[in-house]
Design a protein around this motif. Structure first.
Motif, PDB file in Angstrom:
ATOM      1  N   GLU A 161     -41.097 -28.936  43.877  1.00 39.92           N
ATOM      2  CA  GLU A 161     -40.229 -28.984  42.722  1.00 39.92           C
ATOM      3  C   GLU A 161     -39.461 -30.040  42.936  1.00 39.92           C
ATOM      4  OE1 GLU A 161     -42.225 -28.500  40.227  1.00 39.92           O
ATOM      5  OE2 GLU A 161     -44.021 -26.749  41.266  1.00 39.92           O
ATOM      6  N   ARG A 162     -39.631 -30.593  42.027  1.00 36.80           N
ATOM      7  CA  ARG A 162     -37.719 -31.236  41.803  1.00 36.80           C
ATOM      8  C   ARG A 162     -37.365 -31.138  41.742  1.00 36.80           C
ATOM      9  NH1 ARG A 162     -38.101 -37.019  37.679  1.00 36.80           N
ATOM     10  NH2 ARG A 162     -35.800 -37.609  38.530  1.00 36.80           N
ATOM     11  N   LEU A 163     -35.979 -31.842  42.475  1.00 35.89           N
ATOM     12  CA  LEU A 163     -34.751 -30.902  42.327  1.00 35.89           C
ATOM     13  C   LEU A 163     -33.871 -32.103  41.571  1.00 35.89           C
ATOM     14  CD1 LEU A 163     -34.671 -29.878  45.938  1.00 35.89           C
ATOM     15  CD2 LEU A 163     -34.605 -28.247  43.509  1.00 35.89           C
ATOM     16  N   PRO A 164     -32.981 -31.832  40.508  1.00 32.81           N
ATOM     17  CA  PRO A 164     -32.060 -32.239  39.966  1.00 32.81           C
ATOM     18  C   PRO A 164     -31.364 -33.760  40.490  1.00 32.81           C
ATOM     19  CG  PRO A 164     -32.079 -29.791  39.379  1.00 32.81           C
ATOM     20  CD  PRO A 164     -32.425 -29.940  40.877  1.00 32.81           C
ATOM     21  N   TYR A 165     -31.090 -33.808  41.354  1.00 38.22           N
ATOM     22  CA  TYR A 165     -30.612 -34.816  41.904  1.00 38.22           C
ATOM     23  C   TYR A 165     -31.759 -36.267  42.802  1.00 38.22           C
ATOM     24  CZ  TYR A 165     -31.956 -34.581  47.154  1.00 38.22           C
ATOM     25  OH  TYR A 165     -33.298 -34.646  48.274  1.00 38.22           O
ATOM     26  N   GLU A 166     -32.391 -35.926  42.338  1.00 37.71           N
ATOM     27  CA  GLU A 166     -33.363 -37.043  43.145  1.00 37.71           C
ATOM     28  C   GLU A 166     -33.327 -37.925  41.582  1.00 37.71           C
ATOM     29  OE1 GLU A 166     -37.213 -34.987  44.013  1.00 37.71           O
ATOM     30  OE2 GLU A 166     -36.827 -33.420  44.722  1.00 37.71           O
ATOM     31  N   LEU A 167     -33.571 -39.476  42.178  1.00 40.37           N
ATOM     32  CA  LEU A 167     -33.363 -40.220  41.354  1.00 40.37           C
ATOM     33  C   LEU A 167     -34.675 -40.909  40.454  1.00 40.37           C
ATOM     34  CD1 LEU A 167     -30.108 -42.281  42.924  1.00 40.37           C
ATOM     35  CD2 LEU A 167     -30.428 -40.866  40.837  1.00 40.37           C
ATOM     36  N   HIS A 168     -35.396 -40.724  41.880  1.00 42.19           N
ATOM     37  CA  HIS A 168     -36.994 -40.988  41.049  1.00 42.19           C
ATOM     38  C   HIS A 168     -37.994 -40.130  41.838  1.00 42.19           C
ATOM     39  CE1 HIS A 168     -35.149 -44.630  42.232  1.00 42.19           C
ATOM     40  NE2 HIS A 168     -34.413 -44.592  43.291  1.00 42.19           N
ATOM     41  N   GLY A 169     -37.492 -38.997  40.941  1.00 41.90           N
ATOM     42  CA  GLY A 169     -38.793 -38.044  41.807  1.00 41.90           C
ATOM     43  C   GLY A 169     -39.758 -37.471  40.727  1.00 41.90           C
ATOM     44  N   ASP A 170     -39.921 -38.893  39.807  1.00 37.43           N
ATOM     45  CA  ASP A 170     -40.775 -38.457  37.953  1.00 37.43           C
ATOM     46  C   ASP A 170     -42.316 -38.766  38.934  1.00 37.43           C
ATOM     47  OD1 ASP A 170     -40.086 -40.307  38.601  1.00 37.43           O
ATOM     48  OD2 ASP A 170     -40.135 -41.383  36.911  1.00 37.43           O
ATOM     49  N   GLY A 171     -43.021 -39.505  40.242  1.00 38.86           N
ATOM     50  CA  GLY A 171     -43.735 -39.827  40.534  1.00 38.86           C
ATOM     51  C   GLY A 171     -44.618 -39.236  41.069  1.00 38.86           C
ATOM     52  N   PRO A 172     -46.068 -39.138  42.531  1.00 40.06           N
ATOM     53  CA  PRO A 172     -46.590 -38.418  43.081  1.00 40.06           C
ATOM     54  C   PRO A 172     -45.763 -37.494  43.642  1.00 40.06           C
ATOM     55  CG  PRO A 172     -47.856 -40.314  42.695  1.00 40.06           C
ATOM     56  CD  PRO A 172     -46.829 -40.392  41.969  1.00 40.06           C
ATOM     57  N   ARG A 173     -45.828 -36.470  43.814  1.00 32.72           N
ATOM     58  CA  ARG A 173     -45.624 -35.790  45.779  1.00 32.72           C
ATOM     59  C   ARG A 173     -46.681 -35.518  46.247  1.00 32.72           C
ATOM     60  NH1 ARG A 173     -40.584 -34.755  43.677  1.00 32.72           N
ATOM     61  NH2 ARG A 173     -39.873 -33.321  44.964  1.00 32.72           N
ATOM     62  N   PRO A 174     -47.249 -36.171  47.107  1.00 30.01           N
ATOM     63  CA  PRO A 174     -48.547 -36.226  48.176  1.00 30.01           C
ATOM     64  C   PRO A 174     -48.442 -34.995  49.494  1.00 30.01           C
ATOM     65  CG  PRO A 174     -47.196 -38.157  48.542  1.00 30.01           C
ATOM     66  CD  PRO A 174     -46.344 -37.183  46.841  1.00 30.01           C
ATOM     67  N   PRO A 175     -48.783 -34.225  49.779  1.00 31.44           N
ATOM     68  CA  PRO A 175     -48.728 -33.311  50.651  1.00 31.44           C
ATOM     69  C   PRO A 175     -47.439 -34.140  52.090  1.00 31.44           C
ATOM     70  CG  PRO A 175     -51.247 -33.643  49.734  1.00 31.44           C
ATOM     71  CD  PRO A 175     -50.916 -34.703  49.457  1.00 31.44           C
ATOM     72  N   VAL A 176     -47.948 -35.541  52.269  1.00 39.20           N
ATOM     73  CA  VAL A 176     -47.066 -36.703  52.747  1.00 39.20           C
ATOM     74  C   VAL A 176     -46.297 -37.340  52.002  1.00 39.20           C
ATOM     75  CG1 VAL A 176     -47.196 -37.882  55.283  1.00 39.20           C
ATOM     76  CG2 VAL A 176     -48.068 -35.971  55.061  1.00 39.20           C
ATOM     77  N   CYS A 177     -45.492 -37.792  52.281  1.00 38.29           N
ATOM     78  CA  CYS A 177     -44.900 -38.986  51.627  1.00 38.29           C
ATOM     79  C   CYS A 177     -44.179 -40.225  52.411  1.00 38.29           C
ATOM     80  CB  CYS A 177     -43.865 -38.889  50.615  1.00 38.29           C
ATOM     81  SG  CYS A 177     -43.054 -40.644  50.147  1.00 38.29           S
ATOM     82  N   LEU A 178     -45.263 -41.480  52.524  1.00 39.54           N
ATOM     83  CA  LEU A 178     -44.294 -42.579  53.623  1.00 39.54           C
ATOM     84  C   LEU A 178     -43.901 -43.851  53.612  1.00 39.54           C
ATOM     85  CD1 LEU A 178     -48.747 -43.052  55.933  1.00 39.54           C
ATOM     86  CD2 LEU A 178     -46.540 -41.476  56.061  1.00 39.54           C
ATOM     87  N   GLY A 179     -41.977 -43.328  53.688  1.00 41.54           N
ATOM     88  CA  GLY A 179     -41.669 -44.328  53.586  1.00 41.54           C
ATOM     89  C   GLY A 179     -41.576 -45.628  53.620  1.00 41.54           C
ATOM     90  N   THR A 180     -41.481 -46.608  52.999  1.00 38.75           N
ATOM     91  CA  THR A 180     -42.037 -48.305  53.949  1.00 38.75           C
ATOM     92  C   THR A 180     -40.582 -48.745  53.906  1.00 38.75           C
ATOM     93  OG1 THR A 180     -42.518 -48.977  51.684  1.00 38.75           O
ATOM     94  CG2 THR A 180     -44.252 -47.675  53.898  1.00 38.75           C
ATOM     95  N   ASP A 181     -40.318 -49.807  54.329  1.00 42.17           N
ATOM     96  CA  ASP A 181     -39.437 -50.802  54.335  1.00 42.17           C
ATOM     97  C   ASP A 181     -39.783 -52.428  54.087  1.00 42.17           C
ATOM     98  OD1 ASP A 181     -36.427 -52.304  54.485  1.00 42.17           O
ATOM     99  OD2 ASP A 181     -37.748 -52.830  55.600  1.00 42.17           O
ATOM    100  N   ASP A 182     -40.177 -53.515  53.177  1.00 45.78           N
ATOM    101  CA  ASP A 182     -40.688 -54.567  54.318  1.00 45.78           C
ATOM    102  C   ASP A 182     -40.891 -55.607  54.581  1.00 45.78           C
ATOM    103  OD1 ASP A 182     -42.068 -53.968  50.723  1.00 45.78           O
ATOM    104  OD2 ASP A 182     -40.252 -54.978  49.972  1.00 45.78           O
ATOM    105  N   PHE A 183     -39.659 -55.187  55.458  1.00 49.98           N
ATOM    106  CA  PHE A 183     -39.235 -55.928  56.287  1.00 49.98           C
ATOM    107  C   PHE A 183     -39.251 -55.480  57.789  1.00 49.98           C
ATOM    108  CE2 PHE A 183     -36.744 -57.509  60.503  1.00 49.98           C
ATOM    109  CZ  PHE A 183     -37.042 -58.765  59.876  1.00 49.98           C
TER     110      PHE A 183
END
Length: 265
Positions: A161-183
């Protein structure tokens, strides 16, 4: 007094492995003198540690090392992120300052006060943040020198569940989120991760957390340093908010080992 030299560990892997498993948020340890600068009482602090700690991620990384044919290197933070967060910027470029979560947190996950108004973050940054950053930079440099490339895999977890500090927590919350960088995140690296973690009901990209960790010396400059953040939803392997690990831990470690194997080939 806590010696900054033992606040993190670089655990060697195979000489020919390019992979560094980075585990920055798994510890609950807070030196006594740092605890004195936190305004929460003991009960409230323990609850905050339940929410903020990426519990058992160090165990997931350790088990992945044991399962991987070519052992990756590990860089593990031995202190809580309530001491310093090594993945933040120590200056005003970091948007998490808006919610009191820059390099030295001033607020909790529930937007309550963590440190007194006007507390100076510089002593903690000098004592813990800079040595950590320098050591991680050296670890990446050593892989570049030895193998010609480095792959930083961040091992994190996040609450169901989203915690109040999350700035971008209104999107999907999949079992595994993969964070990427364009470079620093090539398509092949992302594809390997999606395949490795497909068993867990699917992966998502950059939601609810985005980006990767790369030492500033290499960030946006050296494409031979690639990076991916793995954010594991906590209900897949543990009892929330800060409870025991379950059988999902072994399965996750096996999947992570499969990713490491693919990246080491």
């Amino acid at each position: 007094m806590h010696d900054p030299d033992d606040s993190f560990q670089l655990l060697p892997g195979a000489a020919d492995s390019p992979v560094i498993l980075h585990v920055p948020h798994s510890s609950r340890a807070i030196p006594t003198d740092v605890r004195g600068g936190i305004v929460l009482d003991d009960r409230a602090l323990e609850l905050e540690l339940d929410h903020i700690t990426d519990s058992h991620t160090a165990e997931i990384a350790a088990a992945a090392v044991e399962a991987a044919p070519i052992a990756p290197w590990r860089f593990v933070n031995g202190l809580s992120r309530l001491v310093i967060d090594p993945e933040r910027f120590p200056d005003e470029r970091e948007e998490m300052l808006a919610v009191g979560m820059g390099a030295v947190y001033t607020q909790t996950t529930h937007r309550e006060r963590l440190r007194p108004p006007g507390a100076d973050p510089r002593p903690l940054i000098d004592r813990y943040f800079h040595p950590y950053s320098e050591a991680m930079t050296a670890a990446v440099g050593a892989r570049l020198e030895a193998v010609g490339r480095a792959v930083v895999i961040d091992v994190h977890s996040y609450p169901t569940e989203r915690l109040p500090y999350e700035l971008h927590g209104d999107g999907p919350r999949p079992p595994v989120c993969l964070g990427t960088d364009d470079f620093h995140t090539p398509e092949e690296l992302l594809a390997h991760a999606e395949e490795a973690f497909a068993y867990f009901g699917g992966t998502g990209v950059n939601s609810p957390f985005a980006g990767t960790y790369v030492p500033l010396k290499y960030y946006g400059k050296v494409p031979r340093v690639s990076a991916l953040m793995i954010e594991i939803r906590r209900d897949t392997y543990m009892s929330e908010p800060g409870g025991a690990a379950g059988p999902g831990l072994v399965s996750l470690a096996t999947a992570l080992a499969g990713l490491v194997d693919a990246l080491s080939a």
